[in-house]
Design a protein around this motif. Structure first.
Motif, PDB file in Angstrom:
ATOM      1  N   LEU A 230       0.914  -1.186   0.060  1.00  0.00           N
ATOM      2  CA  LEU A 230      -0.082   0.032  -0.065  1.00  0.00           C
ATOM      3  C   LEU A 230       0.973   1.438  -0.101  1.00  0.00           C
ATOM      4  O   LEU A 230       0.720   2.241  -0.784  1.00  0.00           O
ATOM      5  CB  LEU A 230      -1.015  -0.217   1.212  1.00  0.00           C
ATOM      6  CG  LEU A 230      -2.180  -1.074   1.365  1.00  0.00           C
ATOM      7  CD1 LEU A 230      -2.608  -1.105   2.405  1.00  0.00           C
ATOM      8  CD2 LEU A 230      -2.796  -0.938   0.350  1.00  0.00           C
ATOM      9  N   TRP A 231       1.792   1.344   0.894  1.00  0.00           N
ATOM     10  CA  TRP A 231       2.840   2.106   0.899  1.00  0.00           C
ATOM     11  C   TRP A 231       3.503   2.688  -0.574  1.00  0.00           C
ATOM     12  O   TRP A 231       3.532   3.602  -1.106  1.00  0.00           O
ATOM     13  CB  TRP A 231       3.839   2.193   1.947  1.00  0.00           C
ATOM     14  CG  TRP A 231       5.064   3.385   1.776  1.00  0.00           C
ATOM     15  CD1 TRP A 231       4.629   4.409   2.282  1.00  0.00           C
ATOM     16  CD2 TRP A 231       6.426   3.380   0.994  1.00  0.00           C
ATOM     17  NE1 TRP A 231       5.856   5.300   2.035  1.00  0.00           N
ATOM     18  CE2 TRP A 231       6.625   4.704   1.380  1.00  0.00           C
ATOM     19  CE3 TRP A 231       6.931   2.570   0.006  1.00  0.00           C
ATOM     20  CZ2 TRP A 231       7.833   5.219   0.679  1.00  0.00           C
ATOM     21  CZ3 TRP A 231       8.077   2.927  -0.268  1.00  0.00           C
ATOM     22  CH2 TRP A 231       8.728   4.104  -0.180  1.00  0.00           C
ATOM     23  N   GLY A 232       3.972   1.398  -1.216  1.00  0.00           N
ATOM     24  CA  GLY A 232       4.612   1.611  -2.622  1.00  0.00           C
ATOM     25  C   GLY A 232       3.761   2.253  -3.330  1.00  0.00           C
ATOM     26  O   GLY A 232       3.972   3.091  -4.361  1.00  0.00           O
ATOM     27  N   ALA A 233       2.399   1.748  -3.515  1.00  0.00           N
ATOM     28  CA  ALA A 233       1.465   2.117  -4.413  1.00  0.00           C
ATOM     29  C   ALA A 233       1.219   3.766  -4.354  1.00  0.00           C
ATOM     30  O   ALA A 233       1.022   4.363  -5.383  1.00  0.00           O
ATOM     31  CB  ALA A 233       0.348   1.383  -4.323  1.00  0.00           C
ATOM     32  N   ALA A 234       1.179   4.267  -3.149  1.00  0.00           N
ATOM     33  CA  ALA A 234       0.950   5.424  -2.896  1.00  0.00           C
ATOM     34  C   ALA A 234       2.011   6.455  -3.139  1.00  0.00           C
ATOM     35  O   ALA A 234       1.832   7.448  -3.831  1.00  0.00           O
ATOM     36  CB  ALA A 234       0.385   5.666  -1.313  1.00  0.00           C
ATOM     37  N   ALA A 235       3.144   5.989  -2.539  1.00  0.00           N
ATOM     38  CA  ALA A 235       4.276   6.725  -2.946  1.00  0.00           C
ATOM     39  C   ALA A 235       4.893   6.787  -4.372  1.00  0.00           C
ATOM     40  O   ALA A 235       5.610   7.437  -4.882  1.00  0.00           O
ATOM     41  CB  ALA A 235       5.654   6.280  -2.196  1.00  0.00           C
ATOM     42  N   SER A 236       4.503   5.978  -5.000  1.00  0.00           N
ATOM     43  CA  SER A 236       5.037   5.727  -6.674  1.00  0.00           C
ATOM     44  C   SER A 236       4.997   7.050  -7.409  1.00  0.00           C
ATOM     45  O   SER A 236       5.440   7.173  -8.169  1.00  0.00           O
ATOM     46  CB  SER A 236       4.471   4.473  -7.330  1.00  0.00           C
ATOM     47  OG  SER A 236       2.937   4.577  -7.494  1.00  0.00           O
ATOM     48  N   VAL A 237       3.549   7.342  -7.144  1.00  0.00           N
ATOM     49  CA  VAL A 237       3.486   8.830  -7.859  1.00  0.00           C
ATOM     50  C   VAL A 237       4.195   9.969  -7.647  1.00  0.00           C
ATOM     51  O   VAL A 237       4.075  10.983  -8.343  1.00  0.00           O
ATOM     52  CB  VAL A 237       1.690   9.145  -7.666  1.00  0.00           C
ATOM     53  CG1 VAL A 237       0.929   8.018  -8.168  1.00  0.00           C
ATOM     54  CG2 VAL A 237       1.468   9.613  -6.523  1.00  0.00           C
ATOM     55  N   TYR A 238       4.866  10.129  -6.663  1.00  0.00           N
ATOM     56  CA  TYR A 238       5.444  11.388  -6.341  1.00  0.00           C
ATOM     57  C   TYR A 238       6.439  11.750  -7.249  1.00  0.00           C
ATOM     58  O   TYR A 238       6.568  12.820  -7.574  1.00  0.00           O
ATOM     59  CB  TYR A 238       5.946  11.284  -4.886  1.00  0.00           C
ATOM     60  CG  TYR A 238       6.858  12.498  -4.387  1.00  0.00           C
ATOM     61  CD1 TYR A 238       6.206  13.869  -4.398  1.00  0.00           C
ATOM     62  CD2 TYR A 238       8.288  12.477  -4.859  1.00  0.00           C
ATOM     63  CE1 TYR A 238       6.945  14.676  -4.470  1.00  0.00           C
ATOM     64  CE2 TYR A 238       9.126  13.671  -4.770  1.00  0.00           C
ATOM     65  CZ  TYR A 238       8.294  15.172  -4.663  1.00  0.00           C
ATOM     66  OH  TYR A 238       8.888  16.038  -4.474  1.00  0.00           O
ATOM     67  N   HIS A 239       7.481  10.742  -7.412  1.00  0.00           N
ATOM     68  CA  HIS A 239       8.795  11.252  -8.203  1.00  0.00           C
ATOM     69  C   HIS A 239       8.411  11.772  -9.432  1.00  0.00           C
ATOM     70  O   HIS A 239       9.023  12.801 -10.164  1.00  0.00           O
ATOM     71  CB  HIS A 239       9.810  10.131  -8.378  1.00  0.00           C
ATOM     72  CG  HIS A 239      10.555  10.069  -6.945  1.00  0.00           C
ATOM     73  ND1 HIS A 239      10.343   9.172  -6.087  1.00  0.00           N
ATOM     74  CD2 HIS A 239      11.750  10.562  -6.348  1.00  0.00           C
ATOM     75  CE1 HIS A 239      11.041   9.324  -5.067  1.00  0.00           C
ATOM     76  NE2 HIS A 239      11.795  10.238  -5.414  1.00  0.00           N
ATOM     77  N   PRO A 240       7.528  11.106 -10.341  1.00  0.00           N
ATOM     78  CA  PRO A 240       7.320  11.745 -11.721  1.00  0.00           C
ATOM     79  C   PRO A 240       6.196  13.160 -11.343  1.00  0.00           C
ATOM     80  O   PRO A 240       6.684  14.005 -12.253  1.00  0.00           O
ATOM     81  CB  PRO A 240       6.308  10.490 -12.225  1.00  0.00           C
ATOM     82  CG  PRO A 240       6.064   9.836 -11.199  1.00  0.00           C
ATOM     83  CD  PRO A 240       6.944   9.758 -10.009  1.00  0.00           C
TER      84      PRO A 240
END
Length: 418
Positions: free
Chosen positions: A121-131
């Motif tokens: 769940l953390w990985g899915a949420a955090a994934s949008v940050y960098h792009p």
């Protein structure tokens, strides 16, 4: 920098710091999970790799969404999702532990599965940050190199603060409580983000009327082909090598440092604590300087030269780290500081390379591919490191890191010759 630049860098920097606060608190918790659940490094490496893989895989759709809907909304959603996932982490293992009963503490126990779910769940949420965050800086900040440098420094503040705060809190409260406390700043930052007024495209040379973001799978493939046919294909290899090195080194480094004779557990408030965790936090704090220097170097060095030199240094460090670390406290602290500096100097360099070699209209998608390689493919570094430590030894592990960095350095040489 003007007011819009400062607001963008402040917004993105805060979110970046929190992303890495959560990311780098996990390796500190890994040591507790290894003891509490009697699992192996290989098994926990897989658990961490699954969550971190989503951190990278989700960056690709995150890049598309950033190009279409803007970065600020995505950053706010990212913060809410990360805070929620750490709340899940704080309650799921305790509830799962009650249901274990007489089952042996193995990797398939409900507690370990619950941890894996929370990390996913953390990985899915955090994934949008960098792009979203990097597209925001590349299209909205006039001094792009300086913006990348400050953004990277903010990330490293989180990278250092996460392990340090986690270590200090663990001296007084259980790890489940620590996870709950860590969730709070994300919710506060998400609320603040919604009230920050920024011009997301003030430096967009393509103009606000152009929209090349894909509306269908066919268009997505067309835009992706435009990106891949550029020199970005070389940069993508670099970020994959960086991701494998970064994740492999950082996931088990606290445990590796704790295993050295230099460190002996100490008691704080009646609880045993590992001094190695504080060295680990210090190593990551040095990365703040590395991020700034790397960002400033992008104004003076071509991307190819920066990549070749920086990853060449990482390859050398991987070879000499264990011999120097075993020579005593002073050499250990020195080589750890140099590793922390070099490990993070490369990030603004390859971020600037993406901006240099990709079309502006697809910048968010380009950064999506970047972090698919860096954190998606790179997540395999945790599993790779865990497997090597379980079935081989530390020397083989660091020689593997040297090989990965050497490949990236060689790609930098190819970029110089293009």
């Amino acid at each position: 920098m003007d007011g819009n630049d400062r607001r963008i860098v402040g917004l993105a920097g805060t979110a970046h710091a929190l992303v890495h606060t959560y990311e780098l608190s996990v390796p500190i918790l890994v040591g507790i999970w290894l003891t509490q659940f009697a699992t192996t490094a290989a098994e926990l490496g897989i658990v961490v790799a699954v969550g971190m893989a989503l951190f990278g895989i989700g960056a690709l759709p995150g890049g598309v969404l950033a190009d279409r809907y803007g970065s600020k909304k995505l950053i706010a959603l990212c913060l809410v999702g990360m805070g929620g996932s750490f709340l899940v982490l704080s309650v799921a293992p305790g509830a799962a532990a009650d249901s274990i009963g007489s089952l042996p503490a193995i990797s398939t126990s409900p507690a370990v599965i619950a941890i894996a779910v929370a990390l996913v769940l953390w990985g899915a949420a955090a994934s949008v940050y960098h792009p979203a965050g990097l597209a925001l800086i590349s299209k909205g900040v006039s001094e792009r190199g300086r913006g990348f440098a400050l953004h990277g420094m903010a990330g490293n503040i989180g990278i250092a603060a996460g392990p340090l705060a986690t270590t200090i809190m663990l001296a007084f409260v259980p790890w489940e409580t620590v996870a709950a406390v860590l969730a709070v700043p994300a919710f506060v930052a998400a609320a603040a983000t919604l009230f920050v007024d920024v011009d997301e495209s003030s430096q967009d040379e393509a103009g606000s009327d152009e929209d090349d973001t894909p509306d269908s799978i066919a268009e997505f493939l067309d835009v992706s082909a435009m990106v891949v046919k550029s020199a970005f294909a070389f940069v993508f290899v670099v970020v994959m090598m960086n991701g494998l090195y970064y994740r492999g080194v950082l996931t088990f480094l606290p445990e590796l440092l704790a295993g050295l004779e230099t460190f002996q557990p100490i008691e704080i408030a009646g609880e045993p604590q590992e001094p190695a965790n504080y060295v680990y936090s210090g190593l990551l704090a040095v990365g703040i300087a590395g991020q700034y220097v790397g960002g400033r170097l992008t104004d003076y060095l071509s991307p190819g030269k920066g990549i070749a030199y920086a990853f060449g240094a990482l390859a050398v460090l991987a070879v000499v780290f264990l011999p120097l670390a075993s020579m005593g406290a002073a050499p250990l602290l020195l080589v750890s500081a140099v590793l922390g500096f070099a490990l993070f100097i490369v990030q603004p360099i390859y971020q600037a390379a993406v901006a240099e070699y990709t079309p502006e209209a697809a910048r968010g998608l380009s950064y999506g591919y970047t972090y698919l390689g860096n954190f998606g493919v790179g997540a395999l570094g945790a599993g790779l490191a865990g497997a090597i430590l379980t079935y081989s030894n530390q020397t083989v592990l660091f020689l593997t890191f040297a090989l990965l960095a050497g490949v990236a350095s060689a790609v930098g040489v190819l970029l110089i010759r293009r």
